[in-house]
Design a protein around this motif. Structure first.
Motif, PDB file in Angstrom:
ATOM      1  N   LEU A  34      -6.259 -14.163  18.297  1.00 30.05           N
ATOM      2  CA  LEU A  34      -7.083 -15.338  18.022  1.00 30.05           C
ATOM      3  C   LEU A  34      -8.485 -15.177  18.611  1.00 30.05           C
ATOM      4  CD1 LEU A  34      -6.718 -18.102  16.641  1.00 30.05           C
ATOM      5  CD2 LEU A  34      -5.942 -19.033  18.828  1.00 30.05           C
ATOM      6  N   LEU A  68     -15.660 -23.072   5.760  1.00 25.91           N
ATOM      7  CA  LEU A  68     -14.689 -24.055   6.231  1.00 25.91           C
ATOM      8  C   LEU A  68     -13.493 -23.357   6.884  1.00 25.91           C
ATOM      9  CD1 LEU A  68     -14.667 -27.149   6.102  1.00 25.91           C
ATOM     10  CD2 LEU A  68     -13.231 -26.982   4.072  1.00 25.91           C
ATOM     11  N   GLU A  69     -13.085 -22.216   6.314  1.00 23.40           N
ATOM     12  CA  GLU A  69     -11.912 -21.523   6.859  1.00 23.40           C
ATOM     13  C   GLU A  69     -12.186 -20.909   8.239  1.00 23.40           C
ATOM     14  OE1 GLU A  69     -11.223 -18.667   3.730  1.00 23.40           O
ATOM     15  OE2 GLU A  69     -12.189 -17.083   4.887  1.00 23.40           O
ATOM     16  N   ASP A  70     -13.462 -20.902   8.661  1.00 15.85           N
ATOM     17  CA  ASP A  70     -13.778 -20.442  10.017  1.00 15.85           C
ATOM     18  C   ASP A  70     -13.393 -21.494  11.062  1.00 15.85           C
ATOM     19  OD1 ASP A  70     -14.886 -18.061   9.109  1.00 15.85           O
ATOM     20  OD2 ASP A  70     -16.913 -18.899   8.959  1.00 15.85           O
ATOM     21  N   VAL A  71     -13.181 -22.716  10.605  1.00  8.24           N
ATOM     22  CA  VAL A  71     -12.977 -23.817  11.548  1.00  8.24           C
ATOM     23  C   VAL A  71     -11.610 -23.799  12.262  1.00  8.24           C
ATOM     24  CG1 VAL A  71     -12.784 -26.336  11.723  1.00  8.24           C
ATOM     25  CG2 VAL A  71     -14.721 -25.324  10.529  1.00  8.24           C
ATOM     26  N   PRO A  72     -10.478 -23.642  11.526  1.00  7.79           N
ATOM     27  CA  PRO A  72      -9.193 -23.744  12.232  1.00  7.79           C
ATOM     28  C   PRO A  72      -9.022 -22.800  13.432  1.00  7.79           C
ATOM     29  CG  PRO A  72      -8.835 -23.924   9.873  1.00  7.79           C
ATOM     30  CD  PRO A  72     -10.283 -23.554  10.065  1.00  7.79           C
ATOM     31  N   PRO A  73      -9.380 -21.500  13.322  1.00  5.55           N
ATOM     32  CA  PRO A  73      -9.216 -20.657  14.521  1.00  5.55           C
ATOM     33  C   PRO A  73     -10.098 -21.106  15.693  1.00  5.55           C
ATOM     34  CG  PRO A  73      -9.697 -19.309  12.570  1.00  5.55           C
ATOM     35  CD  PRO A  73      -9.869 -20.724  12.165  1.00  5.55           C
ATOM     36  N   THR A 106      -7.171 -12.223  10.903  1.00  9.04           N
ATOM     37  CA  THR A 106      -6.502 -13.533  10.809  1.00  9.04           C
ATOM     38  C   THR A 106      -5.640 -13.752  12.046  1.00  9.04           C
ATOM     39  OG1 THR A 106      -4.716 -12.449   9.607  1.00  9.04           O
ATOM     40  CG2 THR A 106      -6.345 -13.652   8.281  1.00  9.04           C
ATOM     41  N   PRO A 107      -5.442 -15.013  12.434  1.00  7.64           N
ATOM     42  CA  PRO A 107      -4.519 -15.294  13.532  1.00  7.64           C
ATOM     43  C   PRO A 107      -3.095 -14.939  13.119  1.00  7.64           C
ATOM     44  CG  PRO A 107      -5.888 -17.221  13.015  1.00  7.64           C
ATOM     45  CD  PRO A 107      -6.082 -16.222  11.913  1.00  7.64           C
ATOM     46  N   LEU A 108      -2.179 -14.821  14.081  1.00  9.02           N
ATOM     47  CA  LEU A 108      -0.780 -14.558  13.755  1.00  9.02           C
ATOM     48  C   LEU A 108      -0.289 -15.638  12.794  1.00  9.02           C
ATOM     49  CD1 LEU A 108       1.038 -13.540  17.078  1.00  9.02           C
ATOM     50  CD2 LEU A 108       0.499 -12.100  15.111  1.00  9.02           C
ATOM     51  N   THR A 168       0.433 -27.494  15.046  1.00  4.82           N
ATOM     52  CA  THR A 168      -0.105 -28.215  16.195  1.00  4.82           C
ATOM     53  C   THR A 168       0.402 -29.654  16.277  1.00  4.82           C
ATOM     54  OG1 THR A 168      -2.015 -28.830  14.862  1.00  4.82           O
ATOM     55  CG2 THR A 168      -2.240 -26.875  16.226  1.00  4.82           C
ATOM     56  N   SER A 220      -3.388 -36.561  16.025  1.00  2.00           N
ATOM     57  CA  SER A 220      -2.181 -35.993  16.623  1.00  2.00           C
ATOM     58  C   SER A 220      -1.439 -36.951  17.542  1.00  2.00           C
ATOM     59  CB  SER A 220      -2.536 -34.708  17.378  1.00  2.00           C
ATOM     60  OG  SER A 220      -3.294 -35.018  18.520  1.00  2.00           O
ATOM     61  N   ARG A 263      -8.546 -24.164  17.380  1.00  2.00           N
ATOM     62  CA  ARG A 263      -7.431 -23.807  18.272  1.00  2.00           C
ATOM     63  C   ARG A 263      -7.955 -23.259  19.590  1.00  2.00           C
ATOM     64  NH1 ARG A 263      -2.208 -22.502  17.300  1.00  2.00           N
ATOM     65  NH2 ARG A 263      -2.133 -22.556  19.556  1.00  2.00           N
ATOM     66  N   MET A 269      -5.989 -26.456   4.236  1.00  2.00           N
ATOM     67  CA  MET A 269      -7.320 -26.472   3.594  1.00  2.00           C
ATOM     68  C   MET A 269      -7.471 -25.409   2.525  1.00  2.00           C
ATOM     69  SD  MET A 269     -10.150 -25.085   6.384  1.00  2.00           S
ATOM     70  CE  MET A 269     -10.215 -26.607   7.288  1.00  2.00           C
ATOM     71  N   ASN A 270      -6.790 -24.269   2.707  1.00  2.00           N
ATOM     72  CA  ASN A 270      -6.901 -23.219   1.694  1.00  2.00           C
ATOM     73  C   ASN A 270      -6.125 -23.574   0.432  1.00  2.00           C
ATOM     74  OD1 ASN A 270      -8.581 -21.629   3.239  1.00  2.00           O
ATOM     75  ND2 ASN A 270      -6.873 -20.546   4.212  1.00  2.00           N
ATOM     76  N   PHE A 327      -3.184 -25.717   9.757  1.00  2.00           N
ATOM     77  CA  PHE A 327      -4.393 -26.380   9.262  1.00  2.00           C
ATOM     78  C   PHE A 327      -5.055 -25.488   8.204  1.00  2.00           C
ATOM     79  CE2 PHE A 327      -8.859 -27.982  10.804  1.00  2.00           C
ATOM     80  CZ  PHE A 327      -8.980 -28.772   9.666  1.00  2.00           C
ATOM     81  N   ALA A 328      -5.104 -24.177   8.499  1.00  2.00           N
ATOM     82  CA  ALA A 328      -5.732 -23.232   7.560  1.00  2.00           C
ATOM     83  C   ALA A 328      -5.010 -23.254   6.219  1.00  2.00           C
ATOM     84  CB  ALA A 328      -5.719 -21.828   8.157  1.00  2.00           C
ATOM     85  N   ILE A 331      -4.066 -29.287  20.065  1.00  2.00           N
ATOM     86  CA  ILE A 331      -5.093 -29.927  19.259  1.00  2.00           C
ATOM     87  C   ILE A 331      -5.457 -31.215  19.983  1.00  2.00           C
ATOM     88  CG2 ILE A 331      -3.429 -31.203  17.821  1.00  2.00           C
ATOM     89  CD1 ILE A 331      -5.364 -30.636  15.428  1.00  2.00           C
ATOM     90  N   GLN A 348     -12.761 -26.515   0.415  1.00  2.00           N
ATOM     91  CA  GLN A 348     -14.166 -26.067   0.405  1.00  2.00           C
ATOM     92  C   GLN A 348     -14.877 -26.449  -0.898  1.00  2.00           C
ATOM     93  OE1 GLN A 348     -11.594 -24.113   0.021  1.00  2.00           O
ATOM     94  NE2 GLN A 348     -12.014 -22.560  -1.546  1.00  2.00           N
TER      95      GLN A 348
END
Lengths: 477, 216
Positions: free
Chosen positions: A50, A248-253, B28-30, B132, B188, A256, B171-172, B167-168, A267, B177
């Motif tokens: 991450l 936008l997809e840069d936001v979730p990582p 990418t994250p795990l 989360t 939450s 976290r 949105m995907n 979350f990813a 969160i 977007q």
């Protein structure tokens, strides 16, 4: 605690170190924050992956910064958000005042924003007769006591419940004395509800601004941020220009990494994404949304390939929580808005080395900050680089303001002597022998005094390593 | 004198000229891949840890559960957004022993006094995030933003099928977007703070209670 006068670091540090209450409050809080972060990032492999993602996202954003800012401006404008640019703190503050005046408003409610601390927005607006109320509980507490934040995430962390109980009792009308934290929260809730209800202008910071969609993202737990950005008819957001991300997809990582590193949360209670003012037919939300984008020296930082990594920061505060120096001093001793390791690399670049360069020396270079940084800023490398630049008188296009301010004859001489002593064998033998004989009698002056006033002076061995080796018959080869 | 914008961009472009930008692959994250039941369970557990009341209810039973929860509390009213399927279910079946149902049917300028005096609000949700533990809300003209913020109790209806792993993923797969709403929210739990001595307490400026009905 303002940078108007040159900060007396030495006096500040001594005062903070001798404040036993402060030391206790800080130790307890920082221990707890570190443990919470560790618990939420228990999976090391996942965390490292991450962090690499976070680092890449931030570096990619900076590598296209002008392009992304133009895109952000374009998308925001299309969405109905009015974008304003400010090169300096004063320009940013003036943008706020102009908007407030245009609406003939006098009551501003504010969510937490470190950039607005940087521009001293509250002070500026209050001088113009505008009431500015901080609504984040921690910010509210310190505003009542006319203080600045001592931590970028938990601004009132230097205070304990007794101190806050006294403050509420004295400063909020008709408030009975209580040390029960739930009751203190309830007092703040009741007092601030009326302010949310009546607020005319809402102010917030920005955690991430998404160029792709023109979206402003806000991270918070209390709901005051949502109140400030939803109830009043006008919302003004302010951000440093480095806060933009590409997609936008840069936001979730990043989200976290931010919440985990800051307070050990998976969160926060709320993640608030704002893309436009109230649209026709919608029943609430501000009718006007403004975005103020501040430079204040950031574009200069971008020029240097090493120093620009400072701008990767997502303001989580993990480096503060893990810093042995911050943990003992708290934020106020640093004398500037951003304390701790990130403050110590950012502030000298924003304010000039000649003013704030001492901050780069307020570190043991233990490396804990760089180890926990969620976007892998090499904080210790940058600290060392700034220390070097403090002595470097050479001009270059990427030179930091105030570089070379520390260069002086006596230190030059001392280092020349040191060089000679370690490059000429005869001189080396002589000096190590002399130190062994007279080292204990060295006068306690200059830097030696500073060192030995709180530490035991090192005892030099009677014989140097060279001598001992020679006596044992070891050869030079 | 040039504008602030021109000066800022001149500085930025000068800085870019220095070059030396190295950009690693983003990666990418795990990944997280849970079954439908695991997603429900994880969201429930994580949100409960954050002091949310979570009930997994059947599609034909959620209204009864809701009414029971309301009867257990003494609330002066329940505000909702007219025109949604939720509203269509609530309106015809409301009973006299329940807190009065109040439609959010005016702009905030007219409705503010009443809204700030109502104890509870109810909303639909767009989805959930298992990783989360969070709800996704896209408030709109029918369900305004303050419904989930001002009343002390927020009740949210979540369809189990709309709980994503991450979350990813949400949105995907929904292609956010391509068009973001005025306001998108993740929630939450009830509002909280730890600003005094890091002691976690719930119910600061937003709702003091969050009740989630997961319709399975």
């Amino acid at each position: 605690m303002t940078e108007q006068a040159l900060v007396d670091f030495r006096a500040n540090f001594a005062k903070a170190l001798n404040d036993k209450q402060l030391r206790r409050n800080l130790t307890k809080a920082m221990d707890s924050l570190r443990l919470k972060r560790k618990a939420v990032f228990a999976d090391k492999e996942a965390l490292e992956r991450l962090r690499s993602v976070g680092n890449a996202i931030r570096r990619r954003s900076l590598s296209k910064l002008p392009e992304l800012l133009e895109k952000l401006e374009k998308k925001c404008t299309e969405n109905g958000i009015q974008v304003h640019w400010a090169e300096t703190k004063a320009e940013a503050n003036q943008v706020f005042l102009d908007i407030i005046r245009r609406h003939q408003a006098s009551r501003v409610i504010k969510g937490k924003s470190m950039v607005s601390e940087e521009t001293h927005l509250n002070h500026f607006l209050e001088e113009q007769g505008v009431e500015v109320l901080e609504t984040d509980l921690g910010e509210y507490i310190i505003q009542l006591d006319h203080e600045t934040p001592s931590h970028i995430i938990v601004p009132a962390i230097h205070k304990n419940r007794d101190q806050i109980a006294h403050l509420f009792h004295e400063k909020i009308p008709d408030t009975p004395y209580t040390e029960v934290i739930e009751e203190l929260n309830a007092i703040a809730r009741k007092t601030l509800r009326q302010k949310f209800f009546a607020g005319e202008i809402g102010v917030s910071g920005v955690n991430f601004a998404v160029a792709e969609t023109g979206t402003l993202c806000l991270v918070e737990n209390e709901g005051n941020g949502r109140m400030c950005t939803t109830v009043p008819p006008v919302h003004i957001a302010i951000m440093g220009l480095e806060k933009v991300v590409e997609k936008l997809e840069d936001v979730p990582p990043l989200l976290r990494l931010l919440t985990g590193s800051a307070t050990g949360q998976m969160i926060t209670t709320y993640f608030n994404m704002i893309t436009s003012p109230r649209k026709p037919g919608e029943k609430d939300g501000p009718r006007e949304v403004h975005l103020v984008i501040l430079d204040n020296g950031r574009s200069n930082i971008l020029a240097d390939p090493e120093l620009r990594q400072t701008l990767q920061c997502i303001r989580c505060g993990a480096c503060l929580n893990h810093c042995p120096v911050y943990t003992r001093l708290g934020g106020h001793a640093y004398g500037y808005v951003y304390p701790g390791p990130i403050g110590s690399i950012l502030t000298p670049q924003l304010e000039g080395l000649q003013n704030a360069g001492t901050m780069a020396f307020a570190s043991t270079l233990c490396g804990a900050c760089a180890e926990v940084c969620p976007v892998k800023i090499p904080l210790t490398d940058i600290l060392r680089l700034l220390r070097n630049k403090s002595y470097d008188t050479q001009d270059s296009p990427t030179a930091v303001e105030g570089h070379g301010y520390k260069k002086n004859v006596s230190e030059d001489l001392a280092w020349k002597g040191w060089t000679a002593m370690n490059t000429h064998p005869a001189f080396n033998t002589l000096s190590t022998r002399m130190l062994g004989l007279i080292g204990v009698h060295l006068p306690r002056v200059g830097p030696l005094k500073g060192w030995t006033s709180v530490r035991t002076a090192p005892k030099f061995a009677k014989k140097s390593l060279h001598q001992l080796a020679k006596e044992r018959g070891l050869s030079d080869e | 004198m040039s504008s602030a914008r021109e000066r800022v961009f001149a500085n930025l472009h000068a800085a870019m000229q220095r070059g030396g930008f190295k950009v690693p692959e983003t990666g990418t994250p795990l990944p997280l891949t849970l079954s439908r039941q695991e997603r429900i369970d994880r969201l429930k557990t994580l949100m409960e840890n954050m002091h949310t009341e979570v009930y997994v209810v059947k599609a034909d039973d959620w209204l009864n559960v809701l009414k029971e929860l309301l009867r257990q509390r003494s609330l002066n009213g329940l505000v909702y957004g007219p025109g949604t399927p939720l509203a269509a279910a609530l309106e015809p079946s409301w009973e006299n022993d329940l807190p009065p149902l109040i439609p959010y049917n005016e702009e905030i300028e007219q409705f503010k006094d009443r809204l700030f005096a109502i104890d509870a609000g109810i909303t639909t949700t767009r989805g959930g995030i298992a990783e989360t533990g969070a709800l996704i809300l896209w408030p709109d003209a029918r369900e305004p933003r303050l419904l989930s913020l001002v009343p002390a109790v927020h009740i949210a209806l979540l369809q189990a099928d709309t709980i994503y792993n991450t979350f990813a993923e949400a949105m995907n797969s929904e292609r956010w977007q391509e068009g973001m709403p005025t306001n998108a929210l993740l929630i939450s739990g009830p509002s909280k703070t730890a600003d005094i001595e890091l002691v976690l307490t719930f119910g600061v400026h937003g709702p003091k209670e969050l009740i989630v009905l997961i319709v399975d």
